[in-house]
Design an enzyme around this catalytic site. Structure first.
Site, PDB file in Angstrom:
ATOM      1  N   LYS A 200       0.283  -0.925  -0.259  1.00 58.96           N
ATOM      2  CA  LYS A 200      -0.213   0.083  -0.127  1.00 58.96           C
ATOM      3  C   LYS A 200       0.739   1.346   0.226  1.00 58.96           C
ATOM      4  O   LYS A 200       1.917   1.488   0.787  1.00 58.96           O
ATOM      5  CB  LYS A 200      -0.814  -0.005   1.114  1.00 58.96           C
ATOM      6  CG  LYS A 200      -1.912  -1.098   0.972  1.00 58.96           C
ATOM      7  CD  LYS A 200      -3.301  -0.293   2.347  1.00 58.96           C
ATOM      8  CE  LYS A 200      -3.704  -1.999   2.386  1.00 58.96           C
ATOM      9  NZ  LYS A 200      -3.898  -2.136   4.028  1.00 58.96           N
ATOM     10  N   GLY A 378       8.669  -2.241  11.850  1.00 58.42           N
ATOM     11  CA  GLY A 378       8.068  -1.324  11.310  1.00 58.42           C
ATOM     12  C   GLY A 378       9.246  -0.483  12.366  1.00 58.42           C
ATOM     13  O   GLY A 378       8.860   0.663  11.759  1.00 58.42           O
TER      14      GLY A 378
HETATM   15  P1  ADP Z   1       7.369  -4.349   4.211  1.00 59.93           P
HETATM   16  O1  ADP Z   1       7.164  -5.254   5.662  1.00 59.93           O
HETATM   17  O2  ADP Z   1       9.381  -4.539   3.771  1.00 59.93           O
HETATM   18  O3  ADP Z   1       7.433  -2.895   4.584  1.00 59.93           O
HETATM   19  P2  ADP Z   1       5.302  -4.227   3.078  1.00 59.93           P
HETATM   20  O4  ADP Z   1       4.674  -4.772   3.633  1.00 59.93           O
HETATM   21  O5  ADP Z   1       4.915  -2.769   2.535  1.00 59.93           O
HETATM   22  O6  ADP Z   1       6.542  -4.469   2.527  1.00 59.93           O
HETATM   23  O7  ADP Z   1       4.475  -5.096   1.481  1.00 59.93           O
HETATM   24  C1  ADP Z   1       5.030  -6.596   1.054  1.00 59.93           C
HETATM   25  C2  ADP Z   1       3.893  -7.576   0.356  1.00 59.93           C
HETATM   26  O8  ADP Z   1       3.409  -6.394  -0.729  1.00 59.93           O
HETATM   27  C3  ADP Z   1       3.495  -8.802   0.056  1.00 59.93           C
HETATM   28  O9  ADP Z   1       2.776  -9.386   0.404  1.00 59.93           O
HETATM   29  C4  ADP Z   1       3.587  -9.014  -1.429  1.00 59.93           C
HETATM   30  O10 ADP Z   1       3.197 -10.121  -1.890  1.00 59.93           O
HETATM   31  C5  ADP Z   1       2.943  -7.230  -1.700  1.00 59.93           C
HETATM   32  N1  ADP Z   1       2.699  -6.982  -2.893  1.00 59.93           N
HETATM   33  C6  ADP Z   1       4.127  -6.959  -3.800  1.00 59.93           C
HETATM   34  N2  ADP Z   1       3.850  -6.380  -4.569  1.00 59.93           N
HETATM   35  C7  ADP Z   1       2.382  -6.534  -5.255  1.00 59.93           C
HETATM   36  C8  ADP Z   1       1.217  -6.330  -6.206  1.00 59.93           C
HETATM   37  N3  ADP Z   1       1.726  -6.164  -7.217  1.00 59.93           N
HETATM   38  N4  ADP Z   1       0.135  -6.747  -6.193  1.00 59.93           N
HETATM   39  C9  ADP Z   1      -0.187  -6.934  -4.369  1.00 59.93           C
HETATM   40  N5  ADP Z   1       0.278  -6.787  -3.528  1.00 59.93           N
HETATM   41  C10 ADP Z   1       2.098  -7.148  -3.743  1.00 59.93           C
END
Ligand code: ADP
Ligand code: MG
Length: 398
Positions: A200, A378
């Site tokens: 997001k 986080g």
């Molecule tokens: P982090 O934990 O490293 O901050 P996020 O929690 O923001 O990363 O994002 C990780 C999630 O984003 C993963 O579960 C992944 O499946 C999802 N994601 C990545 N690309 C897409 C996409 N194109 N559509 C939907 N979900 C996505």
């Protein structure tokens, strides 16, 4: 940000309370399934033992809610046993984290001994940061060391409250996080490139705002790229859209569009791979100008991976947060893997922040090739937002 470390203070003969992150994953029978967090704290513990301190370790484990059986489910007993094995030294487990019994155990400690307190979250006062509880905890020791970066963004009794009563410094793990994350933000070796992805936009607005002014290039991939593509007026089909953040994305593009690199091609599927399973969806490669109306983007395409890799090549510092696609499925981890490889080969200072990003880099086998993988999901995001973390602020300045 220059904080005192354990090497800046005299610890010999002193009672030192060390906040560690021993929140390890366990199976249903309480067996530790991954002891990396315990191993990661050993340099600090070993230093204190070698320098004849009395080391008192405190951590949380899981989320005990005070329910029947929680004391057994979330006990630090398995952790004490594992640490004892790893250090080849007796680690005594205290029956609680505060109180007369614990005080007398501390009183019996010899220089070089290690005592592990029972799960500090058995007391709700911990997360509420109740001063009286923090005072009781602090009264066990002369000095405080924080080596738990993962909880540093929370002002709890064991991460912040205790420093109101005894002086606090950083352990080695904490120091490394401050050095790399802080160094990248305050005096990055340039060119400074950030790669953002993940799900997001909303979760990362603070990170984008903070990084946009500091970086030379901002690469945006993963799920959040589609809201940016939509902001450019493109059809994104059923790809992830964070409608509330559309105006924000438009603003960022208007202000800093020349710094931003977006996907030029993507992998799309005809259905949601999480719902249908990755093998029951059709997938294909399309330009971002040709995303079919009822398909969804799940990964960056090969042209994009090449362009992103080229932007990383020659960078001085690269900060990466957020996978490039739905990396949980090997099929759609190709773009994330290509970026990990590009970072590994870049020769730049490479820093990975975020829980899923760290997991992706580990899973794909590139962990050893990165300069620093933050242990705090986080906490690393809040750090990248440029926020002051209460657990870090509370430590003494050099
Ligand atoms: P982090 O934990 O490293 O901050 P996020 O929690 O923001 O990363 O994002 C990780 C999630 O984003 C993963 O579960 C992944 O499946 C999802 N994601 C990545 N690309 C897409 C996409 N194109 N559509 C939907 N979900 C996505
Ligand atoms: Mg995440």
């Amino acid at each position: 940000m220059n904080k005192k470390t354990i090497e800046d203070i005299q610890v010999k003969g002193k009672r030192v309370l060390v906040r560690v992150d021993f929140n390890v994953p366990q199976d249903g029978s309480g067996n530790i399934t991954d002891d990396r967090r315990i191993k990661a704290a050993i340099p600090t513990i070993q230093y204190l033992v070698n320098h004849s301190a009395k080391t008192i370790l405190v951590s949380h484990l899981g989320r005990p809610k005070g329910k029947e059986g929680d004391k057994e489910k979330f006990t630090m007993r398995p952790v004490a046993a594992r640490l004892s094995d790893l250090m080849d030294k007796t680690v005594t487990l205290a029956p609680d984290s505060v109180g007369p019994q614990v005080e007398s155990l501390v009183g019996e400690m010899n220089d070089g001994d290690i005592l592990l307190l029972e799960n500090v979250r058995f007391h709700p006062e911990e997360e509420k940061n109740i001063p009286e509880f923090a005072k009781q905890l602090a009264s066990l020791a002369d000095l405080y060391v924080n080596d738990a970066f993962g909880t540093a963004h929370r002002a709890h009794a064991s991460t912040e409250g205790v420093t109101k009563f005894i002086p606090g410094v950083a352990g080695y793990l904490m120091q490394k996080e401050i050095d790399y994350l802080g160094g990248a933000l305050s005096s990055p070796k340039r060119p400074f490139v950030a790669i953002l992805g993940g799900a997001k936009v909303k979760d990362k607005i603070g990170v984008i705002e903070s990084l946009i002014s500091k970086t030379d290039k901002l690469i945006i991939g993963g799920g959040m790229a589609y809201t940016f593509l939509k902001a450019q007026g493109k059809e994104i089909g059923k790809s992830l859209l964070d409608a509330d953040s559309l105006d924000f994305c438009k603003g960022v593009l208007a202000k800093a569009g020349d710094k931003i690199l977006l996907p030029v091609d993507v992998i799309v599927t005809d259905d949601n791979p999480f719902d249908k399973g990755p093998d029951n969806v059709q997938s294909r490669e399309v330009s971002v100008d040709e995303i079919p109306a009822d398909w969804q983007g799940v990964d960056i395409g090969p042209k994009t991976a090449k362009a992103f890799a080229a932007a990383v090549k020659g960078a001085g510092t690269v900060v990466w947060n957020g996978p490039m696609g739905i990396f949980e499925f090997d099929k759609f981890a190709v773009g994330t893997c290509a970026m990990a490889e590009a970072l590994a080969e870049s020769g730049a200072i490479t820093i990975i922040g975020g829980g899923d990003s760290a997991a992706a880099v580990e899973k794909l086998g590139f962990a050893e090739k990165m300069t620093h993988i933050s242990t705090g999901g986080g906490a690393s995001l809040e750090f990248l937002e440029g926020r002051e973390l209460p657990g870090v602020v509370a430590l003494q300045d050099k």
